[in-house]
Design an enzyme around this catalytic site. Structure first.
Site, short mmCIF file in Angstrom:
data_model
loop_
_atom_site.label_atom_id
_atom_site.label_comp_id
_atom_site.label_asym_id
_atom_site.label_seq_id
_atom_site.Cartn_x
_atom_site.Cartn_y
_atom_site.Cartn_z
CB CYS A 161 -0.96 -0.02 1.18
SG CYS A 161 -2.26 1.24 1.09
CG ASP A 314 -6.77 -2.49 -3.76
OD1 ASP A 314 -7.40 -1.76 -2.97
OD2 ASP A 314 -5.57 -2.77 -3.61
CG HIS A 343 -5.86 -2.72 -0.07
ND1 HIS A 343 -5.04 -2.10 -0.98
CD2 HIS A 343 -5.35 -2.42 1.16
CE1 HIS A 343 -4.08 -1.44 -0.34
NE2 HIS A 343 -4.26 -1.62 0.96
#
Length: 373
Positions: A161, A314, A343
């Site tokens: 991320c 995601d 995600h």
């Protein structure tokens, strides 16, 4: 003691524990509903919140709120270690979720010497932390300690991320010692951030006033954004666990995930200021014009092997945000792999051990130095 007396005592004790847990949550007044609802779910299901981050580890270095954790392999087969750089928004231990559902556990079982940066809980010392301090100070020190403890000349840097954005920026500016780079669910083109790009636009969001007022960005501010992206889903998942209250495996996983989700940390103020301005508002990171310590972060300077990991479902780092990466880096050994998860599913879903992690592990292994016999 008769059976009826035992049942009565158990009922009274349970009610007392339930009342105490709810009272504690009300006193703490968390933004997330988990502390309020967890006691009822545990009581109804008979399932307790499982221990997360159970893979054995040691602390090899500390600096401010940061810790560098080492997860030693039971039988090390690769000389090249792996260093995880996680996001500054949530806690690192989603990478070590539950036994059998832990990316870190999987990699150690594959023979990798694994390290992870735990950013800790930022305090006053982190309010003035800059991108230069973060990259050239804390991450660079973590890299050096990883190489020293692991007795290796280079490593695989694994960013997740925003941690992937940090890892890319770090490798652009400090390439020494980075043999491979894995960017998992990593924002690169911030103009493709959907509602996040809209909400953080300069005409909607005054980041200077926020950071000037608070220093570090408080967790309720961060949580409110994620809540408003999917408010209905935040409620319906609690209805789903009630529907499946007799499924202990489901309840256990649910409680662990919600425990992690209810444990955010403040965001270091100055890092957040530049992140919003340079990445979301001006998209300088994607353009190679973001400057750290006076030097441009040019991804074209990256010569390490790069794996771009994308979650097809995601809704935080949208696939479109990550897709340009392989065309921006300078290395010829760059590829993208996509997986049918969300995600968080990249590191915590039931598909991880079978559909995701073996593929990533194989990519890293073929580009790592083996241990000498």
């Amino acid at each position: 003691m008769t059976a009826s007396t035992q049942r009565l005592r158990s009922f009274v004790t349970g009610q007392f524990e339930l009342t105490r847990a709810v009272a504690h949550a009300l006193k703490a007044r968390p933004f997330n509903p988990y502390p309020y609802l967890k006691p009822f779910i545990e009581r109804a299901s008979g399932v307790r919140e499982p221990p997360i981050s159970a893979t054995p580890h040691t602390v090899v270095y500390t600096r401010g709120s940061m810790r560098l954790l080492r997860y030693a392999a039971p039988r090390r087969r690769h000389r090249t270690p792996i260093l995880f750089v996680y996001s500054l928004i949530n806690r690192w231990y989603i990478l070590d979720f539950l036994p059998g559902r832990s990316l870190i556990e999987h990699l150690t079982q594959e023979g990798f010497d694994v390290y992870a940066i735990d950013w800790g809980v930022p305090g006053q010392d982190e309010e003035r932390l800059t991108w230069s301090d973060l990259l050239g100070g804390r991450i660079q020190t973590a890299v050096r300690w990883t190489l020293r403890v692991s007795k290796s000349r280079d490593l695989t840097l694994y960013g997740y991320c925003m941690g992937g954005t940090l890892a890319l920026a770090y490798t652009s500016l400090h390439p020494e010692g980075v043999r491979n780079l894995v960017a998992q669910a990593t924002p690169v083109d911030f103009s493709k951030g959907g509602v996040y790009t809209l909400w953080t636009a300069a005409n909607h969001f005054d980041v200077d006033s926020l950071v000037d007022a608070y220093g570090n960005v408080p967790t309720p501010v961060l949580e409110s954004g994620f809540l408003m992206v999917a408010p209905v889903q935040r409620l319906t998942r609690w209805l789903e666990v009630c529907r499946r209250i007799d499924d202990p495996d489901f309840v256990s996983t649910f409680l662990a995930m919600e425990r992690w989700g209810s444990d955010p940390v403040p965001f270091p103020g100055e890092v957040y200021r530049q992140y919003i301005k340079d990445c979301y508002q001006q998209n300088l990171f994607h353009q190679g014009r973001m400057k750290v310590g006076g030097e441009a972060v040019d991804l074209g300077r990256i010569q390490a092997s790069v794996l771009n990991v994308i979650a097809e479902h995601d809704t935080i780092a949208f696939p479109a945000m990550s897709e340009p990466l392989v065309d921006l880096v300078g290395t010829k050994d760059a590829q993208t792999r996509r997986y049918p998860v969300g995600h968080i599913g990249l590191s915590a879903s039931s598909k991880g051990p079978t559909h995701v992690w073996p593929s990533i592990s194989e990519w890293i292994a073929t580009r790592s130095q083996a241990m000498e016999p």
